[in-house]
Design a protein around this motif. Structure first.
Motif, PDB file in Angstrom:
ATOM      1  N   ALA A  45      25.236  97.642 161.696  1.00  0.00           N
ATOM      2  CA  ALA A  45      24.881  99.019 161.337  1.00  0.00           C
ATOM      3  C   ALA A  45      25.906 100.007 161.887  1.00  0.00           C
ATOM      4  CB  ALA A  45      23.482  99.355 161.849  1.00  0.00           C
TER       5      ALA A  45
ATOM      6  N   ASP B 128      25.302 106.602 151.059  1.00  0.00           N
ATOM      7  CA  ASP B 128      24.173 106.786 151.950  1.00  0.00           C
ATOM      8  C   ASP B 128      24.240 105.702 153.029  1.00  0.00           C
ATOM      9  OD1 ASP B 128      21.581 107.902 152.741  1.00  0.00           O
ATOM     10  OD2 ASP B 128      20.795 105.965 152.077  1.00  0.00           O
TER      11      ASP B 128
ATOM     12  N   LYS C 131      22.011 104.536 155.172  1.00  0.00           N
ATOM     13  CA  LYS C 131      20.899 103.583 155.186  1.00  0.00           C
ATOM     14  C   LYS C 131      21.049 102.535 154.087  1.00  0.00           C
ATOM     15  CE  LYS C 131      15.867 103.199 154.992  1.00  0.00           C
ATOM     16  NZ  LYS C 131      15.979 101.845 154.538  1.00  0.00           N
ATOM     17  N   ASP C 132      21.402 102.974 152.881  1.00  0.00           N
ATOM     18  CA  ASP C 132      21.596 102.023 151.780  1.00  0.00           C
ATOM     19  C   ASP C 132      22.758 101.075 152.074  1.00  0.00           C
ATOM     20  OD1 ASP C 132      19.503 103.105 150.366  1.00  0.00           O
ATOM     21  OD2 ASP C 132      20.776 104.334 149.058  1.00  0.00           O
TER      22      ASP C 132
ATOM     23  N   ASP D 130      21.648  98.547 154.655  1.00  0.00           N
ATOM     24  CA  ASP D 130      20.750  97.573 154.018  1.00  0.00           C
ATOM     25  C   ASP D 130      21.536  96.570 153.177  1.00  0.00           C
ATOM     26  OD1 ASP D 130      18.584  98.811 155.198  1.00  0.00           O
ATOM     27  OD2 ASP D 130      17.995  99.915 153.390  1.00  0.00           O
TER      28      ASP D 130
END
Length: 139
Positions: free
Chosen positions: A36, A85, A87-88, A91
């Motif tokens: 991340a 993005d 977060k995307d 993921d």
């Protein structure tokens, strides 16, 4: 904390695609946090690169030499203005890891469990090995 990150791709003539120093704060405690943080840092660098566009792009002899070592010489133009993005993107990176599209090694040891404790030290070598998909096949 400063880490040396190397991205490699199996199936390429030149094994190392990129090698760069990465500074992370706070220190990731798990592989999931490391992935991340790496994704977030790369998105931040992309945004900075999008903001600093040269009016007349040119390459110095040194830049041509450095880029030639990685196998691609270009002006570094970004044709997609969209800001990803975070977060995307995280993921997607985690899904790719779980699907086995890349592996992560810390100090020459594979980190295979996303939520297992990860003990990083300043100056550690992190290697991301990207697997190449093969086209075609016999049925």
């Amino acid at each position: 904390m400063k880490l040396m990150v190397t991205v490699k791709s199996l199936g390429k003539r030149k094994p190392a695609l990129a090698r760069q120093e990465m500074e992370l704060s706070p220190v990731p405690q798990t592989l999931r946090e490391l992935i991340a943080a790496t994704v977030a840092l790369n998105i931040q660098r992309l945004r900075e690169k999008q903001d600093s566009v040269a009016l007349i792009p040119f390459l110095t002899e040194e830049e041509i030499q450095m880029q030639g070592e990685t196998g691609k010489v270009g002006f570094g133009s970004i044709y997609n203005d969209a800001i990803p993005d975070i977060k995307d993107a995280v993921d997607t990176a985690m899904q790719a890891f779980e699907d086995g599209l890349y592996r992560v090694f810390v100090r020459d040891e594979e980190a295979a469990e996303p939520d297992a404790p990860l003990l990083l030290e300043d100056g550690d070598e992190i290697v991301f090995i990207r697997f190449t998909m093969l086209a075609g096949g016999l049925w």
